[in-house]
Design an enzyme around this catalytic site. Sequence first.
Site, PDB file in Angstrom:
ATOM      1  N   CYS A   1       0.987  -1.110   0.037  1.00  0.00           N
ATOM      2  CA  CYS A   1      -0.085  -0.016   0.069  1.00  0.00           C
ATOM      3  C   CYS A   1       0.822   1.109  -0.019  1.00  0.00           C
ATOM      4  O   CYS A   1       2.109   1.226   0.528  1.00  0.00           O
ATOM      5  CB  CYS A   1      -0.896  -0.133   1.207  1.00  0.00           C
ATOM      6  SG  CYS A   1      -1.916  -1.547   1.402  1.00  0.00           S
TER       7      CYS A   1
ATOM      8  N   ARG B   1       5.278   0.180  -5.952  1.00  0.00           N
ATOM      9  CA  ARG B   1       5.435  -0.680  -4.846  1.00  0.00           C
ATOM     10  C   ARG B   1       4.100  -1.756  -5.050  1.00  0.00           C
ATOM     11  O   ARG B   1       4.417  -2.890  -4.304  1.00  0.00           O
ATOM     12  CB  ARG B   1       5.042   0.243  -3.621  1.00  0.00           C
ATOM     13  CG  ARG B   1       5.781   1.534  -3.383  1.00  0.00           C
ATOM     14  CD  ARG B   1       4.953   2.360  -2.275  1.00  0.00           C
ATOM     15  NE  ARG B   1       4.780   1.697  -1.259  1.00  0.00           N
ATOM     16  CZ  ARG B   1       5.331   1.942   0.009  1.00  0.00           C
ATOM     17  NH1 ARG B   1       6.559   2.641   0.050  1.00  0.00           N
ATOM     18  NH2 ARG B   1       4.947   1.605   1.103  1.00  0.00           N
TER      19      ARG B   1
ATOM     20  N   TRP C   1      -2.796  -2.815  -1.460  1.00  0.00           N
ATOM     21  CA  TRP C   1      -2.455  -4.118  -1.959  1.00  0.00           C
ATOM     22  C   TRP C   1      -3.095  -4.801  -0.867  1.00  0.00           C
ATOM     23  O   TRP C   1      -2.927  -5.065   0.332  1.00  0.00           O
ATOM     24  CB  TRP C   1      -0.925  -4.338  -1.760  1.00  0.00           C
ATOM     25  CG  TRP C   1      -0.390  -5.564  -2.286  1.00  0.00           C
ATOM     26  CD1 TRP C   1      -0.115  -5.990  -3.365  1.00  0.00           C
ATOM     27  CD2 TRP C   1       0.128  -6.595  -1.298  1.00  0.00           C
ATOM     28  NE1 TRP C   1       0.447  -7.145  -3.365  1.00  0.00           N
ATOM     29  CE2 TRP C   1       0.700  -7.893  -2.264  1.00  0.00           C
ATOM     30  CE3 TRP C   1       0.118  -6.756  -0.163  1.00  0.00           C
ATOM     31  CZ2 TRP C   1       0.910  -9.064  -1.547  1.00  0.00           C
ATOM     32  CZ3 TRP C   1       0.517  -8.232   0.430  1.00  0.00           C
ATOM     33  CH2 TRP C   1       0.969  -9.166  -0.253  1.00  0.00           C
TER      34      TRP C   1
ATOM     35  N   ASN D   1      -1.656   1.578   5.687  1.00  0.00           N
ATOM     36  CA  ASN D   1      -0.556   0.544   5.246  1.00  0.00           C
ATOM     37  C   ASN D   1      -0.344  -0.309   6.275  1.00  0.00           C
ATOM     38  O   ASN D   1       0.107   0.200   7.155  1.00  0.00           O
ATOM     39  CB  ASN D   1       0.491   1.434   4.625  1.00  0.00           C
ATOM     40  CG  ASN D   1       1.882   0.420   4.206  1.00  0.00           C
ATOM     41  OD1 ASN D   1       1.483  -0.798   3.809  1.00  0.00           O
ATOM     42  ND2 ASN D   1       2.738   1.003   4.027  1.00  0.00           N
ATOM     43  N   GLY D   2      -0.286  -1.547   6.147  1.00  0.00           N
ATOM     44  CA  GLY D   2       0.067  -2.585   7.144  1.00  0.00           C
ATOM     45  C   GLY D   2      -1.253  -3.364   7.447  1.00  0.00           C
ATOM     46  O   GLY D   2      -2.147  -3.589   6.673  1.00  0.00           O
TER      47      GLY D   2
ATOM     48  N   GLU E   1      18.528 -17.654  -6.807  1.00  0.00           N
ATOM     49  CA  GLU E   1      18.132 -16.279  -7.019  1.00  0.00           C
ATOM     50  C   GLU E   1      17.687 -16.372  -8.660  1.00  0.00           C
ATOM     51  O   GLU E   1      16.676 -15.768  -9.097  1.00  0.00           O
ATOM     52  CB  GLU E   1      19.240 -15.226  -6.985  1.00  0.00           C
ATOM     53  CG  GLU E   1      19.109 -13.888  -7.602  1.00  0.00           C
ATOM     54  CD  GLU E   1      17.797 -13.195  -6.798  1.00  0.00           C
ATOM     55  OE1 GLU E   1      17.376 -13.863  -6.166  1.00  0.00           O
ATOM     56  OE2 GLU E   1      17.331 -12.254  -7.338  1.00  0.00           O
TER      57      GLU E   1
ATOM     58  N   LYS F   1      13.993 -15.107  -9.919  1.00  0.00           N
ATOM     59  CA  LYS F   1      13.730 -13.987 -10.895  1.00  0.00           C
ATOM     60  C   LYS F   1      12.817 -14.646 -11.941  1.00  0.00           C
ATOM     61  O   LYS F   1      11.808 -14.037 -12.355  1.00  0.00           O
ATOM     62  CB  LYS F   1      15.089 -13.580 -11.438  1.00  0.00           C
ATOM     63  CG  LYS F   1      15.324 -12.325 -11.624  1.00  0.00           C
ATOM     64  CD  LYS F   1      15.569 -11.163 -10.582  1.00  0.00           C
ATOM     65  CE  LYS F   1      14.640 -11.417  -9.328  1.00  0.00           C
ATOM     66  NZ  LYS F   1      15.007 -10.831  -8.231  1.00  0.00           N
TER      67      LYS F   1
ATOM     68  N   GLU G   1       9.141 -14.937 -10.673  1.00  0.00           N
ATOM     69  CA  GLU G   1       8.241 -13.868 -10.265  1.00  0.00           C
ATOM     70  C   GLU G   1       7.870 -12.973 -11.529  1.00  0.00           C
ATOM     71  O   GLU G   1       6.665 -12.728 -11.418  1.00  0.00           O
ATOM     72  CB  GLU G   1       9.077 -13.186  -9.332  1.00  0.00           C
ATOM     73  CG  GLU G   1      10.046 -12.392  -9.887  1.00  0.00           C
ATOM     74  CD  GLU G   1      10.758 -11.512  -8.508  1.00  0.00           C
ATOM     75  OE1 GLU G   1      11.896 -11.378  -8.458  1.00  0.00           O
ATOM     76  OE2 GLU G   1       9.884 -10.783  -7.735  1.00  0.00           O
TER      77      GLU G   1
ATOM     78  N   HIS H   1      18.038 -37.740  -6.174  1.00  0.00           N
ATOM     79  CA  HIS H   1      17.468 -37.995  -4.805  1.00  0.00           C
ATOM     80  C   HIS H   1      16.055 -37.949  -4.659  1.00  0.00           C
ATOM     81  O   HIS H   1      15.176 -37.944  -3.811  1.00  0.00           O
ATOM     82  CB  HIS H   1      18.001 -37.543  -3.668  1.00  0.00           C
ATOM     83  CG  HIS H   1      19.552 -37.965  -3.453  1.00  0.00           C
ATOM     84  ND1 HIS H   1      20.042 -39.025  -3.247  1.00  0.00           N
ATOM     85  CD2 HIS H   1      20.554 -37.157  -4.084  1.00  0.00           C
ATOM     86  CE1 HIS H   1      21.361 -39.184  -3.233  1.00  0.00           C
ATOM     87  NE2 HIS H   1      21.432 -37.952  -3.521  1.00  0.00           N
TER      88      HIS H   1
ATOM     89  N   LYS I   1       6.618  -4.133  -4.352  1.00  0.00           N
ATOM     90  CA  LYS I   1       8.218  -3.779  -4.159  1.00  0.00           C
ATOM     91  C   LYS I   1       8.821  -3.624  -2.755  1.00  0.00           C
ATOM     92  O   LYS I   1       9.800  -4.183  -2.434  1.00  0.00           O
ATOM     93  CB  LYS I   1       8.538  -2.492  -4.878  1.00  0.00           C
ATOM     94  CG  LYS I   1      10.035  -2.135  -4.952  1.00  0.00           C
ATOM     95  CD  LYS I   1      10.875  -3.010  -5.468  1.00  0.00           C
ATOM     96  CE  LYS I   1      12.082  -2.573  -5.800  1.00  0.00           C
ATOM     97  NZ  LYS I   1      13.135  -3.825  -6.134  1.00  0.00           N
TER      98      LYS I   1
END
Length: 607
Positions: free
Chosen positions: A2, A27, A75, A99-100, A482, A486, A489, A505, A602
């Site tokens: 948010c 964001r 968000w 926000n939160g 990583e 990438k 996402e 295995h 973000k």
Amino acid sequence: MCGIIGYAGKSPCQNILLSGLYALEYRGYDSAGIALLDNERFTIIKSRGEVSRLEEKMKAFQASESTLGIAHTRWATHGEPGERNAHPHKMGKTALVHNGIIENYKEAEPILAEKCYTFCSDTDTERAAGLIDLYYRETGDPLAAISRACKKLRGSYAFAVMFEDRENEIYGVRLGSPLLIGVGDGESLLASDTAAFPAHIDRYIAMEDGSISRIFRDGFQLFDMSLAKIKANEQPLTQISRGAHKDGYEHFMRKEIHEEPAAVLKTLAAYIKNGLPDFSASGVDTSILKQLSSLHIAACGTAMHAGLFAKFLIEKFLRIPVFAEVASEFRYNEPIFDGNTALLVISQSGETADTLAALRLAKERGIYSIAVVNVPCSSIAREADAVIYTHAGREVSVASTKAYTVQTALLSLFALHLGSLRGSISQKEAQKICFSLSRELPEKIDEVIAREDEVRALCHSISQKESAFFIGRGVDAHICAEGALKLKEISYINAQAYPAGELKHGTISLISNDFPVIAVSTQLCSAEKTAANVREVASRGADVYLIAPADFPQDGAKRVFALPKAAEPLLPILAATVTQLLAYHTALLRGCNVDKPRNLAKSVTVE
Ligand code: M6R
């Protein structure tokens, strides 16, 4: 996550708020809304989806001359991402953006229901607005109402609050999630992040955790939760913290990958003196570093992958145990802080709630903390005992690239520093690696980027598949983790990273000609073993894309990206840049929105 923007000043603020929302888009969000106060009446407009849809919708209303307003990008956390759950939420005379997360918001429902409040959304935010409104009705005092409500609410949040009968002021609350005050001439603003401030605002205050602000045209006041006045620490707004531009690139992600050489150069230059690592600028306590018998690392996502990379190097150079743990699990796994230990947290934004929580836990236990952070004055930077800044410049793309590359380069230097401080690395060796990192690495990353077309050529076939493995050994396994993050996402390909030797295995059963494998092999000590793993999957039908130096074994690989000749410690970092470009071009070929992948934010300011 948010985004909040609020304005109290002398100019009509509708467009200032809209521009702020556009600047906060990076964001990540799924709906947006605005509340303007005019003649003691709120106009509240909300829309699902992009800020441009909100702007379109606002055109149906008469242009407002209001000079007081709040706006928000949401968000979703509580309730689906639709208009009814979008902020601002109004209860009685109170409008609020948030926000939160408020964890105990259900507890407010019976209190509010008893006072005849009804709910129009599924959000925790509306319940918080209700409580503040109730206490405002009872006290007639906005500060008292906010402070009383906050004492009842549990969670981590930031609010911007307006009251219908208070035409001159907005209130801000910071309890866990960031909130800043922008200071102008005859105007004040509230925002979750400096990017949202208009260009002429050149000073800001990062509100302290547990503080309330009152902003108005001619200034602002700050209070603690018991409403005692507190002092403000004003900061200049630097270029890096401002809104960002693509500078002719199609996407921020590509631009940021192309900025890696300069960002590495700038960052390492800040911590090298006379050809040797020198972290005195960070304020890290050398006597503590010399005594360390272990180290804990906590971070999230990409930053965690940089942490695993650091663990590998520190254990190699220092021969002390390093415990790396994703920050969201850190406290639940009850870390054992034995002997002379410290916590290293890594974060691009410096605002990641999980990482901040891990840092706070360590601080409560009296553990020395060091933060590797990109954003100056962010919460983590302010709370850690020492801060080693990455100077990567602003990173806008949700998919972190240059921040990771700079973190791995800087953490390599830090590991070297620890090794030379404690005598496990000779001065000569330290000088040699230092030279490679600071001079050779930026040039070699440039070389990799110049061969972007070669990487793109690998992506056509990968982009047509729905799954992929990344395999590597030792430090390369962390580069693979990583690389896989990438790819998944931004392209939504189900990419999994596996230590190369572990496939047989169990997971090798997934291998078929629809399951490409990206193999990273940069270390001589494991080159032959990884080569054997490449042959294992190739002989079971997988197309293997190998990222390795030209003179490493290549049989079994369908395509090879030959890394430039470089000192061995640099090769994993170069391989990481290749995987970033690979993810970027694969996602483009699949028609994905590279800079704004679905569901992601973000800056993750909720736990
Ligand atoms: O700002 P931080 O580095 O603390 O963010 C941590 C993660 O959320 C972040 O690295 C995330 O995994 C990346 N955006 C993924 O590309």
